[in-house]
Design a protein around this motif. Structure first.
Motif, PDB file in Angstrom:
ATOM      1  N   ARG A 280      -0.416  12.691  -8.695  1.00 43.76           N
ATOM      2  CA  ARG A 280      -1.087  13.888  -8.185  1.00 43.76           C
ATOM      3  C   ARG A 280      -0.404  15.190  -8.601  1.00 43.76           C
TER       4      ARG A 280
ATOM      5  N   SER B  75      -9.321   3.648  -4.321  1.00 41.30           N
ATOM      6  CA  SER B  75      -9.614   4.654  -3.307  1.00 41.30           C
ATOM      7  C   SER B  75      -8.668   5.836  -3.375  1.00 41.30           C
ATOM      8  N   ARG B  76      -7.486   5.648  -3.978  1.00 44.01           N
ATOM      9  CA  ARG B  76      -6.495   6.712  -4.053  1.00 44.01           C
ATOM     10  C   ARG B  76      -6.591   7.518  -5.347  1.00 44.01           C
TER      11      ARG B  76
ATOM     12  N   ILE C  35       1.032   7.416  -6.418  1.00 40.64           N
ATOM     13  CA  ILE C  35      -0.088   8.343  -6.566  1.00 40.64           C
ATOM     14  C   ILE C  35       0.295   9.741  -6.086  1.00 40.64           C
ATOM     15  N   GLU C  36       0.909   9.823  -4.902  1.00 36.00           N
ATOM     16  CA  GLU C  36       1.186  11.121  -4.296  1.00 36.00           C
ATOM     17  C   GLU C  36       2.373  11.839  -4.930  1.00 36.00           C
TER      18      GLU C  36
ATOM     19  N   HIS D  75      -7.751  -0.638  -2.804  1.00 31.71           N
ATOM     20  CA  HIS D  75      -6.957   0.471  -2.257  1.00 31.71           C
ATOM     21  C   HIS D  75      -6.525   1.431  -3.366  1.00 31.71           C
TER      22      HIS D  75
ATOM     23  N   THR E  13       0.826  -1.207   0.000  1.00 29.09           N
ATOM     24  CA  THR E  13       0.000   0.000   0.000  1.00 29.09           C
ATOM     25  C   THR E  13       0.859   1.254   0.000  1.00 29.09           C
ATOM     26  N   GLN E  14       2.019   1.205   0.662  1.00 29.53           N
ATOM     27  CA  GLN E  14       2.914   2.358   0.653  1.00 29.53           C
ATOM     28  C   GLN E  14       3.442   2.611  -0.751  1.00 29.53           C
TER      29      GLN E  14
ATOM     30  N   VAL F 180       1.873   1.882  -3.565  1.00 31.27           N
ATOM     31  CA  VAL F 180       0.760   2.499  -4.295  1.00 31.27           C
ATOM     32  C   VAL F 180       0.650   3.979  -3.951  1.00 31.27           C
ATOM     33  N   ASP F 181       0.695   4.287  -2.653  1.00 33.35           N
ATOM     34  CA  ASP F 181       0.540   5.674  -2.211  1.00 33.35           C
ATOM     35  C   ASP F 181       1.663   6.563  -2.746  1.00 33.35           C
ATOM     36  N   ASP F 182       2.883   6.032  -2.772  1.00 37.31           N
ATOM     37  CA  ASP F 182       4.012   6.825  -3.254  1.00 37.31           C
ATOM     38  C   ASP F 182       3.838   7.220  -4.716  1.00 37.31           C
TER      39      ASP F 182
END
Length: 383
Positions: free
Chosen positions: A176, A203-204, A171-172, A200, A164-165, A167-169
């Motif tokens: 973004r 959701s991001r 995206i962010e 997940h 998940t980290q 994925v978040d990296d």
């Protein structure tokens, strides 16, 4: 070798310039007055020119064959160059494994599917050679297909935390900023990974940016959506167990398969339970063949969450048991609104039973570890 820019293209005749047998395909009845027309010419490299005109290949490189190749190429170029800047899309690929299996999801594969949908792909080359790619294959535990027992609980929690980290990296730090500076106006998402991670990912994704989500089709191993031809069933949610007690409930989503009542974890069976499934057709792994099917599923999900808002305002957590195509899992995460809807606890089938794997939304801060820990406490040894 010369370090010079040279024109190496050659004009080749489909029907030969001369009308004798010595001219490749020259005995064709095409009038000689029209053999220099563009319709009868192809631009080829020297080696290709020699090959299509070689005596030993004339039975293969017929007039009909060369005309077809020329027409297909012109149609493709006309299609691609006819797409305006408003048809650009930024491609996001998430590549992992499911039960030890992987699929081919290259940059070219994604581009082919996007172009078939009347868009052209942007891969944001400033970030990476392959564009926005979330590669889960290097995450420890990604390819493991072993049962998830208590002895592996810590490793499983570590895997999902790292995945998940990752994925978040992406995206962010990559997607973004592109949205912020208006470089990303449309997104195309391709995902092959475990269902909780796809939820997940959904959701991001920014819900203010138009997004197309693609599905891999088992029948032909393609990511290209089929044309609408009556393949799109509708979907409906129904109450399967009508007892609303406390702040938690269950939804079983049967689309690519069927999860029976007996497979619902014992700790969830006393909760109110909904089922979402296709109407009038059986569930199946290839049900999501047409884009319209995914759109109807999206509409059914929006209706379901709207019902929760009006009829189940006390719900804080919704336990999700998914039998879903991967594109639908991304939609589930994207439709869910963390500030409005109850927190999702997404389950995964492990060692023959469904166990909570990942939380999506909400502000409880319990995270992956708490979900897995709760499972360990409620189910004995298996997590």
């Amino acid at each position: 070798m010369s370090w010079r820019t040279l024109n190496l293209g050659e004009l080749a005749h489909i029907v030969g310039r001369g009308s004798s047998a010595r001219s490749p395909r020259g005995e064709h009845p095409l009038d000689c007055a029209h053999r220099e027309d563009a319709y009868n010419l192809m631009l080829l490299c020297a080696d290709q020119h020699s090959e299509v005109d070689a005596v030993g290949g004339l039975d293969l490189f017929t007039v009909e064959k060369l005309r077809r190749v020329k027409q297909e190429h012109e149609d493709r170029i006309r299609h691609v160059t006819g797409l305006g800047s408003d048809r650009a899309t930024t491609v996001v690929r998430m590549v992992g494994s499911v039960h030890g299996n992987q699929v081919e999801l290259s940059r070219q594969t994604a581009a082919t599917a996007v172009i078939a949908g009347d868009r052209y792909p942007l891969f944001l080359e400033s970030y990476a050679r392959h564009g926005l790619e979330i590669d889960l294959r290097g995450v420890p535990g990604e390819s493991s297909a072993a049962p998830c027992t208590a002895s592996r609980a810590a490793a499983s929690r570590t895997y999902y935390r790292m995945a998940t980290q990752l994925v978040d990296d992406v995206i962010e730090l990559q997607l973004r900023p592109g949205i912020t500076r208006d470089a990303v106006r449309h997104v195309s998402v391709f995902g092959f990974a475990r269902l909780p991670l796809l939820v997940h990912l959904g959701s991001r994704l920014d819900d203010t940016v138009p997004t197309d989500i693609f599905q891999r089709h088992r029948e032909n191993e393609s990511w290209v959506w089929r044309e609408e031809d009556g393949l799109a069933p509708s979907f409906a949610a129904r109450v399967d167990h009508d007892v609303l007690v406390g702040s938690e409930a269950v939804v079983v989503i049967n689309v690519s398969g069927a999860i029976g009542v007996q497979e619902v974890p014992a700790s969830l069976r006393g909760m109110r339970r909904w089922e979402i499934r296709p109407v009038g057709v059986p569930t199946g792994p290839d049900i999501m063949r047409a884009r319209g099917c995914l759109e109807r599923f999206t509409g059914a999900l929006r209706g379901f969450f709207a019902e929760l808002e009006s009829e189940a305002k006390t719900l804080e957590r919704l336990h999700v048991l998914p039998a879903l195509p991967m594109s639908a899992a991304v939609v589930l995460g994207r439709v869910h609104h963390p500030q409005v809807h109850p927190q999702l606890v997404v389950y995964e089938r492990l060692a023959g039973r469904y166990a909570p794997t990942l939380e999506v939304g909400g502000d409880s801060g319990t995270g992956v570890e708490a979900v897995a820990g709760a499972a360990a406490g409620s189910s004995g040894r298996d997590v």
